[in-house]
Design an enzyme around this catalytic site. Structure first.
Site, PDB file in Angstrom:
ATOM      1  N   PRO A   2       0.812  -1.214   0.000  1.00 44.84           N
ATOM      2  CA  PRO A   2       0.000   0.000   0.000  1.00 44.84           C
ATOM      3  C   PRO A   2       0.847   1.266   0.000  1.00 44.84           C
ATOM      4  O   PRO A   2       1.745   1.422   0.823  1.00 44.84           O
ATOM      5  CB  PRO A   2      -0.825  -0.124   1.287  1.00 44.84           C
ATOM      6  N   GLU A   3       0.582   2.113  -0.952  1.00 46.37           N
ATOM      7  CA  GLU A   3       1.138   3.456  -0.945  1.00 46.37           C
ATOM      8  C   GLU A   3      -0.041   4.409  -0.786  1.00 46.37           C
ATOM      9  O   GLU A   3      -1.130   3.980  -0.407  1.00 46.37           O
ATOM     10  CB  GLU A   3       1.958   3.700  -2.223  1.00 46.37           C
TER      11      GLU A   3
END
Length: 288
Positions: A2-3
DNA sequence: CTCGATTCCTGTTAGC
DNA sequence: TGCTAACAGGAATCGA
């Protein structure tokens, strides 16, 4: 992994499905997921039980769940980071536990907000007076989707550094929300080699890079946001964006979509950098 | 203050 | 077949 775009999808999911609910019980299944809550898992539980969720906010890759204040002072929050494998899920309390379930928050509507995290790089902590901005992350810079992000300040600060441009954009105190994947994508688009010295970047190169960072994130968010499931508060990095739209990251040996040259992979900061040797030439001695 | 190496974690996969 | 090593990587921490 996840960014920023993935975390924003999670934030929206929590805003849609958890705001208004009261936390009626807390179970910490693995103490490592609350290691940043220094007072320990029992204190974490006592601080949360009985509190009502009133909002969900985000800066970069950090997310915090805002709590109503029972006594009229500044409000508290639950500070969350997904690490590289964290997931939030809203499940019926009777649903069997997910694999790698680490923390369960029981809600007053019969659902549970569950935090699952295979690699335990992520976690949660209680943040006193943290509703507006948790003091624990005051050092994290605004992210490029923040209306108050200041491009001129970013340009000035990055040029004061003396390091590779990719290191700089991965530094969450300069600009937040950028991880390894979107860093490589934005550098490919600009294009810039990851080792270009920040001190010698041209103004137009910085402006272009910033524009591409924002574009990559907005595109990923547009795709990730469409695959939201009501009972599965998305999610990790498995959005369609991964398979369809990446032009540099993970493309070692594949043709550059601009010039056809095989994409290279270099070891970088205990991970990898993917780059086109023609479009993103490596800086040489005497050149920057 | 800045820079860069190290560490924390587990599941998958490549290689022998 | 079974084992080991490499790999994925966000961010805190620490030494220089």
């Amino acid at each position: 992994m996840p960014e920023l775009p993935e975390v924003e999808v999670v934030r929206r999911g929590i805003a849609d499905h958890v705001v208004g609910r009261t936390i009626t019980g807390v179970t910490v299944h693995d103490v490592r997921s609350v290691r940043r809550h220094l007072a320990g898992p029992a204190d974490f539980r006592h601080r949360l039980e009985g509190r009502t969720v009133v909002g969900a906010a985000r800066r970069g890759k950090y997310l915090w769940i805002q709590l109503a204040d029972p006594e009229g002072g500044a409000s508290d929050a639950i500070l969350c980071h997904l690490g590289m494998s964290g997931q939030f899920l809203v499940s019926d309390a009777s649903a069997p536990p997910q694999r790698h379930l680490r923390i369960t928050l029981e809600l007053d509507d019969g659902n549970e907000l569950r935090f699952a995290d295979q690699r335990i790089f992520g976690g949660m902590s209680f943040s006193e007076d943290g509703a507006e901005l948790p003091p624990e992350i005051a050092h994290i810079a605004r992210d490029p989707l923040d209306p108050l992000f200041d491009p001129a300040e970013f340009a000035a600060r990055i040029r004061r550094r003396q390091t590779g441009v990719k290191r700089a954009i991965l530094d969450q105190t300069l600009i937040s929300g950028v991880g390894n994947i979107y860093a490589d994508e934005a550098l490919w688009r600009t294009p810039l080699h990851y080792a270009r010295n920040t001190r010698h970047l041209r103004t137009r190169e910085i402006e272009s890079l910033l524009g591409h960072i924002g574009d990559v994130m907005r595109e990923a968010l547009a795709q990730g946001g469409t695959s939201f499931d009501a009972l599965y508060v998305n999610v990790n990095g498995n959005s369609g964006y991964f398979d369809r739209s990446l032009q540099a990251y993970g493309q070692e040996g594949g043709p550059c979509q601009r010039c056809g040259t095989p994409i290279r992979r270099d070891p970088f900061m205990n991970r990898s950098s993917f780059w086109c040797p023609v479009c993103q030439p490596r800086p040489r001695n005497g050149r920057f």
